[in-house]
Scaffold this active site. Structure first.
Site, mmCIF file in Angstrom:
data_model
loop_
_atom_site.group_PDB
_atom_site.id
_atom_site.type_symbol
_atom_site.label_atom_id
_atom_site.label_comp_id
_atom_site.label_asym_id
_atom_site.label_seq_id
_atom_site.Cartn_x
_atom_site.Cartn_y
_atom_site.Cartn_z
ATOM 1 N N CYS A 237 59.072 88.901 31.002
ATOM 2 C CA CYS A 237 59.455 88.861 29.883
ATOM 3 C C CYS A 237 61.389 88.498 31.077
ATOM 4 C CB CYS A 237 59.292 89.331 28.792
ATOM 5 S SG CYS A 237 59.787 90.704 29.274
ATOM 6 N N LYS A 238 62.021 88.701 29.950
ATOM 7 C CA LYS A 238 63.165 88.043 30.454
ATOM 8 C C LYS A 238 63.692 89.427 31.571
ATOM 9 C CE LYS A 238 68.594 88.565 29.137
ATOM 10 N NZ LYS A 238 69.664 88.597 27.836
#
Length: 319
Positions: A237-238
């Site tokens: 994800c981030k």
């Protein structure tokens, strides 16, 4: 559990060259792990040198604000992995220093040399021992799940996600067709839930073109297909610690349920246990010195049901 899935790294800084890309490091690590796991599997080794290896990257980024740029960088980095091939060689010795992969080549093409100990190397097919270059088929599927994706779906633009998923579905489908022509499909892993691979691909294709918000079934289907194709998987994800943790633990529990007879009545309990006590919360601790996922109650209201951590494991984080 006999199923290979790597959960990995923060997203890369902008780059168009895989040589300095975290995706290349992750790919090399996943390839070596899968190779050692399948060195006695003649069907897998035949698949490896006749067709190549599928490498599926799962992304949970939103298509809103700064994460759009991150997704675009990730798309480029993963697409560039098509230029990477692997070559298996016999190591000079069993010393760890002689077993490290080595990258060579230019921007247009890179080769990762993977030295293996003598006994392992001798078990390989002649084609691989003679230095045949092994192809990689990288694919990326993205479904945003957070509150920013809610904004993107209602007021913004999700066309980049739709384009990425459609493009990579075509690559995955092409890999399956090529595999079907060259390798008997009975050599592929035997799962307890034997839905036909072709049917799974058709369902995935239908989900990709269906206008449905936060359609995480795309990720579930793509992951299942990848495992059925002897592939390797990566989830990010981030930051690779919060949303990634939710996805990885969900996949682990689904495998326990589908392949190892976990009673469905205990599914949520096992899921909460993994998120509360498992290695993912330890990963959070090592990253931010706090055993809490970086979510708040308002954010989690926007998450799909099975991507929400148990009470007490999330909240404001002071770093």
């Amino acid at each position: 559990m006999g199923r290979w899935s790597c959960q990995v790294v923060p997203l890369p800084a902008p780059t168009s060259s895989p040589l300095c890309s975290p995706q290349l490091a992750a790919l090399a690590c996943g390839f070596v792990m899968r190779l050692y796991a399948g060195v006695k599997d003649k069907g897998f080794l035949q698949q490896l040198h006749l067709v190549g290896l599928i490498a599926q990257f799962e992304s949970l980024l939103s298509t809103y604000s700064e994460e759009i740029g991150m997704l675009e960088d990730m798309e480029v980095g993963i697409s560039d992995l098509q230029r990477v091939t692997f070559k298996i060689t016999e190591a000079k010795s069993d010393d760890p220093g002689d077993l490290q992969p080595v990258v060579s080549g230019r921007r247009e093409h890179y080769t990762v040399e993977v030295p293996l100990p003598h006994d392992v190397f001798e078990a390989l097919p002649e084609e691989i021992k003679e230095g045949k270059l092994l192809q990689v088929y990288p694919v990326l599927f993205n479904v945003g799940i957070n509150q920013q994706q809610t904004l993107a779906e209602r007021f913004g633009d999700i066309s980049s996600q739709e384009r990425i998923n459609q493009k990579n579905f075509e690559i995955l489908d092409g890999y399956y067709k090529s595999l079907s022509d060259k390798v008997p499909l009975q050599y592929l892993p035997c799962f307890q839930t034997q839905t036909d691979l072709k049917e799974l691909l058709e369902t995935l294709g239908q989900n990709i073109v269906t206008k449905k918000r936060k359609n995480v079934e795309i990720l579930w289907l793509a992951g299942t297909i990848c495992r059925r194709l002897n592939g390797i998987r990566f989830t990010s994800c981030k930051s690779a610690k919060d949303r990634t943790s939710m996805s990885v633990t969900l996949e682990q529990c689904a495998l326990l349920r589908d392949e190892h007879e976990l009673n469905k009545d205990y599914f949520v309990r096992a899921l909460d246990c993994m998120r509360r006590e498992g290695c993912r919360i330890e990963n959070v601790q090592k990253n931010i010195k706090c055993r809490k996922y970086a979510f708040n109650m308002l954010q989690l209201m926007a998450f799909p049901k099975f991507y929400r951590p148990p009470d007490g494991t999330y909240g404001k984080v002071d770093t």
